[in-house]
Design a protein around this motif. Structure first.
Motif, short mmCIF file in Angstrom:
data_model
loop_
_atom_site.label_atom_id
_atom_site.label_comp_id
_atom_site.label_asym_id
_atom_site.label_seq_id
_atom_site.Cartn_x
_atom_site.Cartn_y
_atom_site.Cartn_z
N ARG A 125 -17.85 17.50 60.94
CA ARG A 125 -18.09 17.52 62.39
C ARG A 125 -17.09 18.41 63.12
NH1 ARG A 125 -21.76 16.95 65.65
NH2 ARG A 125 -21.12 15.24 67.01
N CYS A 126 -15.95 18.71 62.49
CA CYS A 126 -15.02 19.67 63.10
C CYS A 126 -15.51 21.09 62.90
CB CYS A 126 -13.62 19.53 62.52
SG CYS A 126 -12.86 17.92 62.77
N GLY A 127 -16.52 21.30 62.05
CA GLY A 127 -17.06 22.64 61.86
C GLY A 127 -16.12 23.61 61.18
N THR A 128 -15.45 23.15 60.14
CA THR A 128 -14.47 24.01 59.46
C THR A 128 -15.11 24.96 58.44
OG1 THR A 128 -14.07 22.35 57.73
CG2 THR A 128 -12.64 22.24 59.66
N ILE A 164 -13.37 27.98 66.48
CA ILE A 164 -14.42 27.85 65.46
C ILE A 164 -15.05 26.47 65.54
CG2 ILE A 164 -14.78 27.65 62.97
CD1 ILE A 164 -12.63 29.89 62.63
N SER A 165 -14.20 25.47 65.62
CA SER A 165 -14.67 24.09 65.67
C SER A 165 -15.53 23.84 66.90
CB SER A 165 -13.46 23.15 65.68
OG SER A 165 -13.85 21.82 65.88
N ARG A 217 0.25 23.54 59.31
CA ARG A 217 0.10 22.19 59.86
C ARG A 217 0.85 21.17 59.02
NH1 ARG A 217 -5.63 21.06 62.63
NH2 ARG A 217 -4.94 18.96 62.13
N ASN A 268 -18.99 25.54 66.64
CA ASN A 268 -19.91 24.83 65.75
C ASN A 268 -20.35 23.49 66.36
OD1 ASN A 268 -20.39 26.59 63.63
ND2 ASN A 268 -18.50 26.03 62.56
N GLY A 320 -7.57 16.18 64.74
CA GLY A 320 -8.08 17.42 64.17
C GLY A 320 -7.62 18.64 64.92
N MET A 360 -16.81 11.70 61.94
CA MET A 360 -17.03 11.48 60.50
C MET A 360 -16.54 10.10 60.07
SD MET A 360 -18.73 14.00 59.26
CE MET A 360 -18.67 13.44 57.57
N GLN A 406 -9.05 19.97 59.68
CA GLN A 406 -8.73 19.65 61.07
C GLN A 406 -8.53 18.14 61.14
OE1 GLN A 406 -10.86 21.77 64.16
NE2 GLN A 406 -11.01 23.59 62.90
N PHE A 421 -13.39 13.41 69.63
CA PHE A 421 -14.42 14.01 70.49
C PHE A 421 -14.67 13.17 71.74
CE2 PHE A 421 -16.00 14.77 65.97
CZ PHE A 421 -15.28 15.94 65.80
#
Lengths: 749, 154
Positions: free
Chosen positions: B131-134, A658-659, A232, A662, A70, A376, B94, A428
């Protein structure tokens, strides 16, 4: 100054990655390059110009040997090679490649040195370079620690430049023209009179070329792809459902399985009663999984899930803490000399100042709970053992370890194993672990000749994680005027490194710097300042969780600094600036203050909170604006400023900030794993949720490039989010929250 | 039983209780819809049934009547749906695992409401976890897609 000047061309062509500092340390073995993994299995007409560049008749392939989870590394690192190779990254194929020691990550251990990141002295840098030696010896191909760009920045550009040089020399020989009359442009060599030869035509000739030693990198002024947004390379796939994650791997005649493992983590399965589960529709087999549980194999994952629910287990218990209260009691009990792990900062005479201050000393205690990674994509892997060979398809952050573990469990030699690294549906830190790979290989070993995809239920995933450790921090602080004269920091937590490495069969001597990460190494200069780490004995498995020790310590430290500022009746930003001389760190704070218009009149029920945390060498300032509504706290705005030294791709860095914000906010607001009877109580997203669209604030980002050198940005945005939120809530409500998650004390809307 | 997915009819022989998601993924090899939670809490499995967004992990295939559309049926890399194109324009993804579900939820929202305000976006998209908060880029992409749809219809 480039350390790559020391690389010999031969080392590079044969396939060494960066050997920065090798000459300095004079270790022959260290200088010896690893073999180029691309040379094994080259097809007729393929040319492997370095371990990172493969050219054949169909085009150019760049190898990015880091996990794409990601963070955009597949595009960012490919762009480094493409920039120097002089080809548009959109016109090449990008692959992860095979696990290889040649792809070791030199930068991942740099954080472990006993010098804070603000220290750019020769001694500190020598120590950082020295960490490249063990990194190379271990040959660890790891994606983590915000280290991919740091590790790759010179060596992957050098790989591109070396390949380009070889192609230019090949063209020179082929055309019988001097090299200095040739130039390159987007995948072609061009002569003065406009004749063009593609790289693919030149590749086989280039492979036999003797290279000069003085390959030079482009100056920054000539960068066309680095330093600007690059679309990307995985974006279209990921928006059309055509990207292949581990869970999407398809093989002919494949079976589907799931696992049930003892929820008392690490303990055995005494026995189980299958209760006719094997006769349920679609079920093929119930197989033992070592001595820790079973696998259910079926023709469809759902049949395996259903049947696994029918099995009754007698699970052995663990001997570690069985409840959340017992966990925190173990952390409190570890605040003793016997459990002291490190004292990486001891400036002035803290004891004396605290003694003089007496009752004026501010004592505070903070807590943070266990956290699950909750990627996820639930844990999974696919494996096929056939004719003495093994294939494993998996999203892993540790390809070389995956290979070792697959070999150990299967009994098949590494050279007969192929690890196919897919996209990761979130990492993560969770996919640094090997459990999901080991289980798939255990199943494949019992089903020789049949490919099997092993998918965990979300419940299995959440209750069988290796968690972000729980921690307790104790502070004693003394203010003097509008500043801080003494700060004593004590932190007690299990060791991530001890737990993680024990699962890999490695023991690392000495203190674990992650226990005190983002405490001892901050930019604050306080005359009397001490940071002591205490290690809680190993219990429930703990692991790296995006930003590691900084994820809890940033919250503790920056909440305490805020409390001291309020006690001193000082402006929280002014007081911090008074404690920091490191200019890039001051700049991030001042820039954030400007963006948030700090000092403006705040509307009623609104509050602004600030936090400043350096982690992985990146100073990050965050200012959060909340409003206290009748239904609870609403997070309105987040202003985030980070200094990455050199920004390879600003649009991707913005995405990472941003990621990370959050991710940090989700943990601060609602993240909590609890234990009862030795088992994790949260089983799915209904009891372990994360931030969602309606709670997600507007996030304003700014990237600075004043730092001493390039830094990675996957993690550093996370640590300041929780304290900035806590400080904003205090500003809006007067309520000081000293434990995560905050929703134990206040509602969020 | 018969199941129509992305305009193709399939004969499937499975337990009626099997969730639609597992028929798509493991029987038909349609892997765009993702498994995330199995209890309709994360939205990664979102598909359309007769144009309505549905969490395929929690709908028994025996109860599905009508046309199923997955992310693969919405658009392809060479011919992307307006929502997918907006996602690419805003570089939303992401890790990308939740995005098929996010895109299917957004496409269903815009089908019903081509001019959603922030509250409408919140309501339609809060069942989809990332969970990447996009989320900020998702919001921006939904608005861009909405505008492109309105311009096309104008």
């Amino acid at each position: 100054m480039s350390t790559l000047g020391k690389i010999t061309r031969r080392a590079f062509v044969i396939g060494s990655a960066a050997i920065a500092g090798g000459v300095l340390f004079g270790v022959y073995k260290y200088k010896q390059p690893y073999p180029n993994p691309l040379e094994k299995g080259l097809a007729q007409g393929d040319t492997a110009l370095t371990p990172y560049v493969l050219i054949n008749a169909t085009g150019v392939t760049i190898i990015v040997p880091r996990a794409e989870m990601g963070q955009g590394v597949k595009t960012t690192l490919a762009a480094l090679v493409a920039e120097e190779l002089d080809i548009d990254v959109q016109n090449v194929k990008v692959e992860h490649g095979v696990p290889s020691n040649a792809y070791f990550n030199a930068a991942v251990l740099e954080e472990g040195v006993p010098f804070p990141p603000q220290d750019d002295s020769a001694m500190a840098n020598m120590a950082r370079n020295f960490m490249h030696v063990p990194a190379k010896f271990f040959g660890v191909q790891v994606t983590g620690g915000s280290s991919s760009t740091v590790d790759a920045f010179e060596k992957m550009r050098m790989a591109g430049a070396t390949a380009r040089e070889a192609l230019l020399l090949a063209a020179s020989a082929k055309l019988n023209l001097p090299k200095n009359t040739l130039r390159t442009d987007n995948g072609e060599v061009i002569t003065k009179d406009g004749q063009r030869i593609s790289y693919t035509e030149l590749a086989s000739l280039a492979a036999s070329i003797e290279l000069p030693d003085d390959v030079k990198l482009k100056p920054r002024s000539q960068w066309k792809q680095i330093g600007r947004p690059v679309p990307r390379v995985d974006m279209v796939e990921k928006c059309t459902g055509t990207a292949t994650f581990g869970i999407d791997v398809l093989q002919n005649e494949m079976l589907y399985a799931t696992v049930k493992v003892n929820p008392n983590l690490g303990a055995k399965c005494n026995s189980y009663k299958a209760n006719n589960a094997v006769n349920m529709k679609g079920v093929k087999a119930i197989l033992p999984l070592g001595d820790i549980g079973v696998a259910v194999v079926a023709t469809n994952t759902w049949y395996a899930f259903k049947a696994s629910e029918k099995i009754e287990f007698d699970w052995a218990k663990t001997d570690y803490a069985q409840t959340t209260d017992a966990l925190f009691a173990s952390a409190i009990a570890a605040f003793t000399d016997e459990h002291q792990d490190s004292q990486m900062r001891s400036d002035g005479d803290v004891e004396a100042i605290l003694g003089q201050a007496g009752d004026a000393t501010i004592h505070r205690e903070y807590r943070a709970p266990l956290l699950a990674h909750a990627t996820m994509e639930p844990m999974n892997a696919t494996a096929l053992m056939k004719n003495g060979e093994l294939d494993v398809w998996v999203g892993t952050q540790m390809a070389t370890y995956a290979l070792s573990e697959a070999s150990r469990v299967s009994g098949i030699a590494k050279e007969n194993i192929r690890i196919h690294t897919t996209y990761l549906g979130g990492g993560f830190g969770r996919r640094l672990e090997m459990d999901f790979i080991i289980y798939a290989v255990m199943v494949a070993k019992q089903l020789e000749g049949t490919p099997v995809k092993v998918t965990w239920t979300r419940e299995e995933d959440m209750t069988h994680d290796s968690y972000r450790p729980f921690a307790v921090a104790r502070f004693e602080g003394v203010t003097d005027g509008d500043s801080v004269s003494a700060l004593d920091v004590k932190i007690s937590s299990p060791s991530v490194m001890e737990s993680q490495m024990s699962r890999l069969g490695v023991s690392i001597p000495g203190p674990d710097s992650t226990i005190v990460q983002a405490l001892w190494d901050q930019a604050y200069i306080i005359e009397n300042y001490r940071v002591t780490g205490y290690r809680v004995p190993m219990g429930i498995p703990v692991s790296s969780w995006r930003s590691v020790g900084a994820s809890q310590n940033g919250f503790f430290n920056e909440s305490m600094i805020d409390e001291l500022a309020i006690k001193a009746n000082a402006d929280p930003i002014e007081m911090r600036l008074g404690l920091v001389t490191h200019q890039p760190t001051r700049n991030v704070l001042q820039t954030a203050a400007k963006m948030a218009n700090w000092g403006r009149e705040i509307p009623p029920k609104h509050g602004l909170g600030v936090a400043l945390v350096t982690s992985f060498g990146v100073p990050v300032a965050e200012i959060i604006e909340v409003v206290n509504t009748p239904r609870g706290i609403k997070i309105l705005n987040v202003y985030v400023v980070a200094d990455v030294g050199i920004a390879i791709d600003p649009l991707n860095i913005e995405a990472q900030l941003i990621s990370a914000v959050n991710f940090g906010l989700a943990a601060a607001m609602m993240g909590e794993i609890t234990l009862l009877n030795g088992k994790v109580q949260q089983t799915n997203f209904h009891s372990y949720d994360a931030i969602r669209m309606h709670q997600s604030p507007v996030i304003h980002t700014k990237i600075l490039e004043n730092g001493e050198r390039i830094r990675g940005i996957g993690e550093p945005g996370t640590p300041p989010a929780a304290p900035a939120l806590a400080n904003a809530i205090f500003a809006a409500t007067g309520m000081r929250i000293r434990e995560m998650p905050f929703n134990k004390h206040i509602q969020f809307v | 039983m018969q199941l129509n997915v992305n305009g193709t009819s399939h004969d499937v022989d499975v337990d009626d209780e099997m969730p639609l998601l597992w028929v798509l993924r493991d029987e038909l090899n349609i892997t765009g819809p993702k498994f995330g939670c199995g209890i309709a809490m994360c939205g990664a499995c979102t598909v359309h049934i007769n144009g309505q967004p549905a969490r395929s992990c929690s709908i028994p295939v025996g109860q599905v009547s009508g046309l199923v559309t997955t992310i693969e049926g919405l658009g392809t890399p060479d011919a992307m749906h307006v929502v997918q194109a907006a996602w690419v324009e805003h570089q939303v993804a992401q890790c990308g695992y939740c995005q098929p579900g996010q895109i299917m939820s957004a496409a269903a929202l815009l089908q019903m409401n081509p001019n959603p305000d922030d509250e409408a976006i919140d309501r339609a998209m809060s069942a989809n976890l990332c969970r990447c908060g996009t989320y900020p880029r998702i919001r921006a992409a939904v608005k861009t897609a909405a505008q492109n749809i309105r311009e096309k219809n104008a």
